[in-house]
Design a protein around this motif. Structure first.
Motif, PDB file in Angstrom:
ATOM      1  N   MET A 106       0.838  -1.196   0.000  1.00 29.85           N
ATOM      2  CA  MET A 106       0.000   0.000   0.000  1.00 29.85           C
ATOM      3  C   MET A 106       0.877   1.252   0.000  1.00 29.85           C
ATOM      4  SD  MET A 106      -3.191  -0.879  -0.147  1.00 29.85           S
ATOM      5  CE  MET A 106      -4.659  -0.585   0.781  1.00 29.85           C
ATOM      6  N   GLY A 107       2.070   1.139   0.588  1.00 24.50           N
ATOM      7  CA  GLY A 107       3.026   2.247   0.560  1.00 24.50           C
ATOM      8  C   GLY A 107       3.456   2.570  -0.859  1.00 24.50           C
ATOM      9  N   MET A 108       3.615   1.506  -1.673  1.00 21.31           N
ATOM     10  CA  MET A 108       3.966   1.717  -3.088  1.00 21.31           C
ATOM     11  C   MET A 108       2.824   2.418  -3.833  1.00 21.31           C
ATOM     12  SD  MET A 108       6.981   0.958  -3.637  1.00 21.31           S
ATOM     13  CE  MET A 108       6.993   1.196  -5.403  1.00 21.31           C
ATOM     14  N   ILE A 109       1.581   2.009  -3.510  1.00 17.61           N
ATOM     15  CA  ILE A 109       0.428   2.698  -4.112  1.00 17.61           C
ATOM     16  C   ILE A 109       0.462   4.159  -3.685  1.00 17.61           C
ATOM     17  CG2 ILE A 109      -2.097   2.894  -4.185  1.00 17.61           C
ATOM     18  CD1 ILE A 109      -2.414   0.064  -3.832  1.00 17.61           C
ATOM     19  N   GLY A 110       0.753   4.373  -2.405  1.00 17.62           N
ATOM     20  CA  GLY A 110       0.827   5.735  -1.871  1.00 17.62           C
ATOM     21  C   GLY A 110       1.858   6.564  -2.627  1.00 17.62           C
ATOM     22  N   LEU A 111       3.015   5.932  -2.908  1.00 15.18           N
ATOM     23  CA  LEU A 111       4.088   6.616  -3.649  1.00 15.18           C
ATOM     24  C   LEU A 111       3.545   7.121  -4.986  1.00 15.18           C
ATOM     25  CD1 LEU A 111       7.157   7.242  -4.077  1.00 15.18           C
ATOM     26  CD2 LEU A 111       7.377   4.983  -5.055  1.00 15.18           C
ATOM     27  N   VAL A 112       2.838   6.229  -5.695  1.00 17.49           N
ATOM     28  CA  VAL A 112       2.299   6.580  -7.014  1.00 17.49           C
ATOM     29  C   VAL A 112       1.185   7.611  -6.894  1.00 17.49           C
ATOM     30  CG1 VAL A 112       0.946   5.644  -8.931  1.00 17.49           C
ATOM     31  CG2 VAL A 112       2.940   4.420  -8.099  1.00 17.49           C
ATOM     32  N   ILE A 113       0.240   7.342  -5.963  1.00 17.84           N
ATOM     33  CA  ILE A 113      -0.944   8.205  -5.858  1.00 17.84           C
ATOM     34  C   ILE A 113      -0.567   9.599  -5.359  1.00 17.84           C
ATOM     35  CG2 ILE A 113      -3.076   8.502  -4.526  1.00 17.84           C
ATOM     36  CD1 ILE A 113      -3.720   5.654  -5.018  1.00 17.84           C
ATOM     37  N   MET A 114       0.495   9.698  -4.564  1.00 19.20           N
ATOM     38  CA  MET A 114       0.863  11.006  -4.019  1.00 19.20           C
ATOM     39  C   MET A 114       1.852  11.773  -4.902  1.00 19.20           C
ATOM     40  SD  MET A 114      -1.002  11.508  -1.572  1.00 19.20           S
ATOM     41  CE  MET A 114      -2.056  10.665  -0.446  1.00 19.20           C
ATOM     42  N   VAL A 115       2.757  11.047  -5.587  1.00 19.56           N
ATOM     43  CA  VAL A 115       3.731  11.751  -6.436  1.00 19.56           C
ATOM     44  C   VAL A 115       3.024  12.336  -7.663  1.00 19.56           C
ATOM     45  CG1 VAL A 115       5.726  11.464  -7.962  1.00 19.56           C
ATOM     46  CG2 VAL A 115       5.808  10.580  -5.643  1.00 19.56           C
ATOM     47  N   ALA A 116       2.009  11.610  -8.181  1.00 23.76           N
ATOM     48  CA  ALA A 116       1.291  12.106  -9.370  1.00 23.76           C
ATOM     49  C   ALA A 116       0.666  13.484  -9.135  1.00 23.76           C
ATOM     50  CB  ALA A 116       0.244  11.089  -9.802  1.00 23.76           C
ATOM     51  N   PRO A 117      -0.127  13.648  -8.038  1.00 24.29           N
ATOM     52  CA  PRO A 117      -0.673  14.990  -7.807  1.00 24.29           C
ATOM     53  C   PRO A 117       0.411  16.023  -7.521  1.00 24.29           C
ATOM     54  CG  PRO A 117      -1.815  13.368  -6.457  1.00 24.29           C
ATOM     55  CD  PRO A 117      -0.650  12.674  -7.081  1.00 24.29           C
ATOM     56  N   ALA A 118       1.572  15.556  -7.043  1.00 26.22           N
ATOM     57  CA  ALA A 118       2.650  16.498  -6.715  1.00 26.22           C
ATOM     58  C   ALA A 118       3.328  17.022  -7.971  1.00 26.22           C
ATOM     59  CB  ALA A 118       3.680  15.809  -5.830  1.00 26.22           C
ATOM     60  N   VAL A 119       3.669  16.107  -8.893  1.00 25.03           N
ATOM     61  CA  VAL A 119       4.360  16.561 -10.110  1.00 25.03           C
ATOM     62  C   VAL A 119       3.365  17.147 -11.107  1.00 25.03           C
ATOM     63  CG1 VAL A 119       6.266  14.929  -9.855  1.00 25.03           C
ATOM     64  CG2 VAL A 119       4.312  14.286 -11.264  1.00 25.03           C
ATOM     65  N   GLY A 120       2.074  16.795 -10.945  1.00 25.06           N
ATOM     66  CA  GLY A 120       1.037  17.299 -11.853  1.00 25.06           C
ATOM     67  C   GLY A 120       1.082  18.803 -12.047  1.00 25.06           C
ATOM     68  N   PRO A 121       0.963  19.587 -10.943  1.00 26.41           N
ATOM     69  CA  PRO A 121       0.957  21.045 -11.089  1.00 26.41           C
ATOM     70  C   PRO A 121       2.235  21.603 -11.718  1.00 26.41           C
ATOM     71  CG  PRO A 121       0.156  20.414  -8.919  1.00 26.41           C
ATOM     72  CD  PRO A 121       0.678  19.168  -9.564  1.00 26.41           C
ATOM     73  N   THR A 122       3.408  21.003 -11.392  1.00 25.73           N
ATOM     74  CA  THR A 122       4.677  21.508 -11.942  1.00 25.73           C
ATOM     75  C   THR A 122       4.743  21.298 -13.444  1.00 25.73           C
ATOM     76  OG1 THR A 122       5.648  20.749  -9.873  1.00 25.73           O
ATOM     77  CG2 THR A 122       7.175  21.523 -11.545  1.00 25.73           C
ATOM     78  N   ILE A 123       4.452  20.054 -13.870  1.00 30.59           N
ATOM     79  CA  ILE A 123       4.500  19.738 -15.308  1.00 30.59           C
ATOM     80  C   ILE A 123       3.442  20.558 -16.046  1.00 30.59           C
ATOM     81  CG2 ILE A 123       4.196  17.898 -17.023  1.00 30.59           C
ATOM     82  CD1 ILE A 123       5.291  15.948 -14.862  1.00 30.59           C
ATOM     83  N   ALA A 124       2.243  20.653 -15.425  1.00 29.79           N
ATOM     84  CA  ALA A 124       1.161  21.425 -16.043  1.00 29.79           C
ATOM     85  C   ALA A 124       1.577  22.884 -16.209  1.00 29.79           C
ATOM     86  CB  ALA A 124      -0.099  21.333 -15.194  1.00 29.79           C
ATOM     87  N   GLY A 125       2.213  23.444 -15.173  1.00 33.11           N
ATOM     88  CA  GLY A 125       2.668  24.831 -15.226  1.00 33.11           C
ATOM     89  C   GLY A 125       3.649  25.064 -16.363  1.00 33.11           C
ATOM     90  N   LEU A 126       4.575  24.117 -16.514  1.00 32.62           N
ATOM     91  CA  LEU A 126       5.580  24.213 -17.586  1.00 32.62           C
ATOM     92  C   LEU A 126       4.906  24.136 -18.959  1.00 32.62           C
ATOM     93  CD1 LEU A 126       8.596  24.364 -18.245  1.00 32.62           C
ATOM     94  CD2 LEU A 126       8.688  21.869 -18.129  1.00 32.62           C
ATOM     95  N   LEU A 127       3.941  23.218 -19.106  1.00 33.88           N
ATOM     96  CA  LEU A 127       3.237  23.051 -20.385  1.00 33.88           C
ATOM     97  C   LEU A 127       2.417  24.289 -20.726  1.00 33.88           C
ATOM     98  CD1 LEU A 127       1.977  19.353 -19.996  1.00 33.88           C
ATOM     99  CD2 LEU A 127       3.758  20.145 -21.547  1.00 33.88           C
ATOM    100  N   ILE A 128       1.750  24.868 -19.696  1.00 34.89           N
ATOM    101  CA  ILE A 128       0.915  26.064 -19.928  1.00 34.89           C
ATOM    102  C   ILE A 128       1.797  27.230 -20.380  1.00 34.89           C
ATOM    103  CG2 ILE A 128      -0.501  27.825 -18.773  1.00 34.89           C
ATOM    104  CD1 ILE A 128      -1.502  25.469 -16.967  1.00 34.89           C
ATOM    105  N   GLU A 129       2.990  27.323 -19.742  1.00 34.24           N
ATOM    106  CA  GLU A 129       3.878  28.450 -20.050  1.00 34.24           C
ATOM    107  C   GLU A 129       4.455  28.343 -21.457  1.00 34.24           C
ATOM    108  OE1 GLU A 129       7.375  29.771 -17.336  1.00 34.24           O
ATOM    109  OE2 GLU A 129       5.485  30.171 -16.342  1.00 34.24           O
ATOM    110  N   SER A 130       4.842  27.107 -21.866  1.00 32.09           N
ATOM    111  CA  SER A 130       5.528  26.990 -23.149  1.00 32.09           C
ATOM    112  C   SER A 130       4.603  26.562 -24.297  1.00 32.09           C
ATOM    113  CB  SER A 130       6.705  26.016 -23.032  1.00 32.09           C
ATOM    114  OG  SER A 130       6.370  24.935 -22.207  1.00 32.09           O
ATOM    115  N   LEU A 131       3.506  25.838 -23.992  1.00 33.74           N
ATOM    116  CA  LEU A 131       2.597  25.402 -25.063  1.00 33.74           C
ATOM    117  C   LEU A 131       1.182  25.909 -24.757  1.00 33.74           C
ATOM    118  CD1 LEU A 131       4.149  21.846 -25.126  1.00 33.74           C
ATOM    119  CD2 LEU A 131       4.238  23.374 -27.083  1.00 33.74           C
ATOM    120  N   SER A 132       0.264  24.991 -24.371  1.00 28.46           N
ATOM    121  CA  SER A 132      -1.075  25.424 -23.927  1.00 28.46           C
ATOM    122  C   SER A 132      -1.626  24.354 -22.998  1.00 28.46           C
ATOM    123  CB  SER A 132      -2.012  25.582 -25.129  1.00 28.46           C
ATOM    124  OG  SER A 132      -2.427  24.298 -25.573  1.00 28.46           O
TER     125      SER A 132
END
Length: 488
Positions: free
Chosen positions: A146-172
């Protein structure tokens, strides 16, 4: 019992290719969670591009949660009607279709529809993921899994905003979805090749009235709370009416389930006290996480004037720390049980939210990063240990029901948490403007917004304190005896 449940699992402990099954589930789960939160950072951008208000934009998150709230309760039934492979392929197909539609969205209405289709995929996937792991992994190693699931479920929302921010700034913003698409296709191909059927298809009787009551109940509550976050507020007839109808439908649903021989969701899971405490902890955690994840990016962009990318970047350390802590907490849970993780975790969360409630436009970047990281450490100490401990107390035949209940209430908690946070933030801003001589003066907008944000964090702190009081009732479940008891 032996014949039904063990028939599907016992001969198979060796046969299950655990790693490929886990990779298929975790990869698709990661992308599902990524697209759920990546859009939060894009909301400010979408408001400008699509000319919509914050409360309208909130529906992109709310519609997603509403769909999950309606479909996840039915998942326990679906797990008994369809094979693991069939459900996995269906879940990924919905996710791929929804993501593709979102990527080509020309308007708000089109994007909203795409989000609903996406959510249908996630609604099938989440319970399937938890249930499959409970079946293929022995109880004594479950914390680490369940810790491994936690790793996946928690890292995704964490990197989501950063990657999204980069994509919005350079593309759309469309590229948030174009990026997810190949990974979903890859997960589908991987699943078709390696996914095995881990549960037995029993095809219980489908009770349409239960499905209708559950949909009206959970749908009404999620819709009512979300509408309250809009301009009309809590006093509006629409809000009171939908919440009231939701509550009545849920009460009728509960009464019907208790009287049925083969209920849609077996509410007898609530007879197990640690399961009840686990559900309450997960509910509180989701309210805190999702309301913070909505308010914080808004504050960083509108209150501090950061770009979407910089706002995402500031939230990245906390998310990564949370993800890394999850497997560690899983191992600590296997060794020491939940109490010594959950209680300190809730104290950390409450204190951090108290500090957050003092946040202003002058707060430094370091202050925000440290607080967000501390909040995420606290959350990792509560969420997975309380959830695993709760489900461990259930006999095997109640696993599908237990995971359906947990996952449904997570979505309901998310909807309630975000709606309350947004309405508290809006009310705080309005009250501030009532105290100034010229509410129309633009210089008053920022202090009013800050006041609203502070109030929203105070609300989060209150929720965490309620959780802390409950946490003193948590006890470790000794699984060995429980599973054997339920099997013999």
């Amino acid at each position: 019992m032996e014949a039904t449940m063990q028939g599907s699992t016992q001969p198979g402990e060796k046969k299950f290719k655990t790693i490929p099954i886990l990779v298929s589930l975790l990869l698709s789960g990661f992308i599902g969670m990524f697209s759920e939160t990546a859009l939060n950072v894009a909301l400010s951008d979408l408001m400008k591009v699509l000319s919509i208000t914050p409360t309208t934009a909130q529906w992109l998150t709310t519609a997603y949660l509403l769909t999950l709230g309606i479909l996840v309760p039915i998942s326990g039934l679906l797990l008994q009607w369809f094979s693991t492979r069939q459900l996995f392929v269906a879940a990924l197909s919905f996710s791929i279709l929804g993501t593709f539609l979102a990527a080509i969205s020309p308007s708000f209405e089109f994007l909203l529809t795409a989000r609903v289709v996406q959510a249908m995929g996630t609604a099938l996937l989440l319970p399937l993921m938890f249930n499959t792991i409970l079946v293929i992994i022995p109880a004594e190693k479950r914390g680490a899994a369940m810790g491994m699931i936690g790793l996946v479920i928690m890292v995704a929302p964490a990197v989501g905003p950063t990657i999204a921010g980069l994509l919005i700034e350079s593309l759309s913003w469309h590229w948030i979805f174009w990026l997810s698409l190949p990974f979903l296709v890859l997960a589908l191909v991987f699943g078709i090749l390696f996914m095995q059927n881990v549960t037995k298809v029993t095809k219980p009787r489908i009770d349409l009235l239960s499905i209708v009551l559950s949909s009206i109940g959970f749908g009404g509550i999620v819709f009512g709370f979300s509408s309250a976050g809009e301009a009309e507020g809590w006093g509006s007839p629409k809000v009171i009416f939908t919440i009231a109808i939701g509550v009545v439908a849920l009460v009728l649903f509960g009464i019907r389930q208790m009287k049925m021989k083969q209920p849609m969701i077996n509410l007898r899971a609530f007879k197990f006290p640690m399961f009840v405490v686990g559900v309450a902890m997960v509910f509180i955690c989701m309210m805190v996480i999702l309301s913070s994840m909505l308010i914080l990016p808004m504050y960083l962009q509108q209150g501090q004037g950061y770009t979407a990318f910089k706002a995402g970047l500031l939230l990245l350390p906390g998310g990564i720390i949370n993800g890394l802590m999850s497997p560690i907490m899983g191992r600590l849970f296997d060794k020491y049980g939940p109490k010594w993780l959950v209680i300190p975790g809730l104290i950390i969360v409450a204190v951090t939210l108290w500090f957050f409630s003092g946040i202003t436009a002058a707060s430094t970047v370091a202050f925000v990063i440290v607080l967000h990281s501390t909040l995420m450490i606290g959350v990792s100490m509560i969420f997975m240990p309380a959830q695993t401990n709760g489900i461990n107390q259930l006999p095997i035949e109640l696993y599908p029901d237990g995971t359906a209940i947990m996952n449904t209430l997570q979505q309901v908690a998310g909807a309630i948490g975000t709606a309350l946070a947004v309405s508290i933030m809006t009310a705080g801003s309005k009250n501030y403007l009532k105290t100034v001589s010229d509410p129309a003066d633009p210089s008053n907008a920022l202090p009013a917004f800050t006041e609203g944000v502070q109030n929203a964090f105070m609300f989060g702190m209150g929720v965490a304190i309620v959780g802390l009081i409950l946490a003193f009732f948590i006890k470790r479940v000794i699984v060995q005896h429980k599973t054997q008891a339920s099997m013999h």
